[in-house]
Design a protein around this motif. Structure first.
Motif, PDB file in Angstrom:
ATOM      1  N   ARG A  16       1.085  -1.462   0.475  1.00  0.00           N
ATOM      2  CA  ARG A  16       0.113  -0.069   0.233  1.00  0.00           C
ATOM      3  C   ARG A  16       1.015   1.091   0.392  1.00  0.00           C
ATOM      4  O   ARG A  16       0.480   2.214  -0.856  1.00  0.00           O
ATOM      5  N   HIS A  31      -7.659  13.636  -4.863  1.00  0.00           N
ATOM      6  CA  HIS A  31      -8.335  12.935  -4.463  1.00  0.00           C
ATOM      7  C   HIS A  31      -8.371  10.979  -4.461  1.00  0.00           C
ATOM      8  O   HIS A  31      -7.871  10.277  -3.593  1.00  0.00           O
ATOM      9  N   GLU A  32      -7.112  10.853  -5.363  1.00  0.00           N
ATOM     10  CA  GLU A  32      -6.618   9.641  -5.452  1.00  0.00           C
ATOM     11  C   GLU A  32      -5.371   9.432  -3.944  1.00  0.00           C
ATOM     12  O   GLU A  32      -5.608   7.969  -3.910  1.00  0.00           O
ATOM     13  N   GLU A  34      -5.736  10.580  -1.494  1.00  0.00           N
ATOM     14  CA  GLU A  34      -6.209  10.409  -0.440  1.00  0.00           C
ATOM     15  C   GLU A  34      -6.675   9.433   0.010  1.00  0.00           C
ATOM     16  O   GLU A  34      -6.805   8.987   0.786  1.00  0.00           O
ATOM     17  N   ARG A  35      -6.849   8.517  -1.607  1.00  0.00           N
ATOM     18  CA  ARG A  35      -8.070   7.259  -1.481  1.00  0.00           C
ATOM     19  C   ARG A  35      -7.133   5.987  -1.064  1.00  0.00           C
ATOM     20  O   ARG A  35      -7.133   5.921   0.165  1.00  0.00           O
ATOM     21  N   LEU A  36      -5.639   6.259  -1.568  1.00  0.00           N
ATOM     22  CA  LEU A  36      -4.344   5.639  -1.526  1.00  0.00           C
ATOM     23  C   LEU A  36      -4.147   5.843  -0.218  1.00  0.00           C
ATOM     24  O   LEU A  36      -3.614   4.348   0.688  1.00  0.00           O
ATOM     25  N   ASP A  38      -5.509   6.517   2.676  1.00  0.00           N
ATOM     26  CA  ASP A  38      -6.553   5.521   3.777  1.00  0.00           C
ATOM     27  C   ASP A  38      -6.398   4.172   3.398  1.00  0.00           C
ATOM     28  O   ASP A  38      -6.287   3.559   4.739  1.00  0.00           O
ATOM     29  N   ARG A  39      -6.031   3.709   2.339  1.00  0.00           N
ATOM     30  CA  ARG A  39      -5.899   2.086   2.056  1.00  0.00           C
ATOM     31  C   ARG A  39      -4.884   2.113   2.603  1.00  0.00           C
ATOM     32  O   ARG A  39      -4.320   1.230   3.864  1.00  0.00           O
TER      33      ARG A  39
END
Length: 67
Positions: A16, A31-32, A34-36, A38-39
């Motif tokens: 990750r 946005h991408e 932030e999504r990564l 969070d993962r």
């Protein structure tokens, strides 16, 4: 969590982090990223929870991205 499961969680956490770094280097959107992120943080939480029940030698690992 067994030592093998903890090892898998550690590898997932490293993967990750790698995905996050690669996306940042390739200019991914906020946005991408932030999504990564969070993962990655969810994988850190899974690893932390698992490491509480495993032998001490597994708890001494460094997290990717931490000096």
């Amino acid at each position: 969590m067994t030592p093998a499961e903890l090892e898998h969680a550690h590898q997932r956490m490293q993967q990750r982090w790698y995905e996050l770094v690669q996306a940042e280097q390739q200019g991914a959107s906020t946005h991408e990223l932030e999504r990564l992120y969070d993962r990655y943080m969810r994988s850190v939480e899974v690893y932390n929870q698992g490491s509480k029940s495993c032998p001490v030698k597994y708890q001494e690992r460094r997290f990717p991205g931490v000096a």
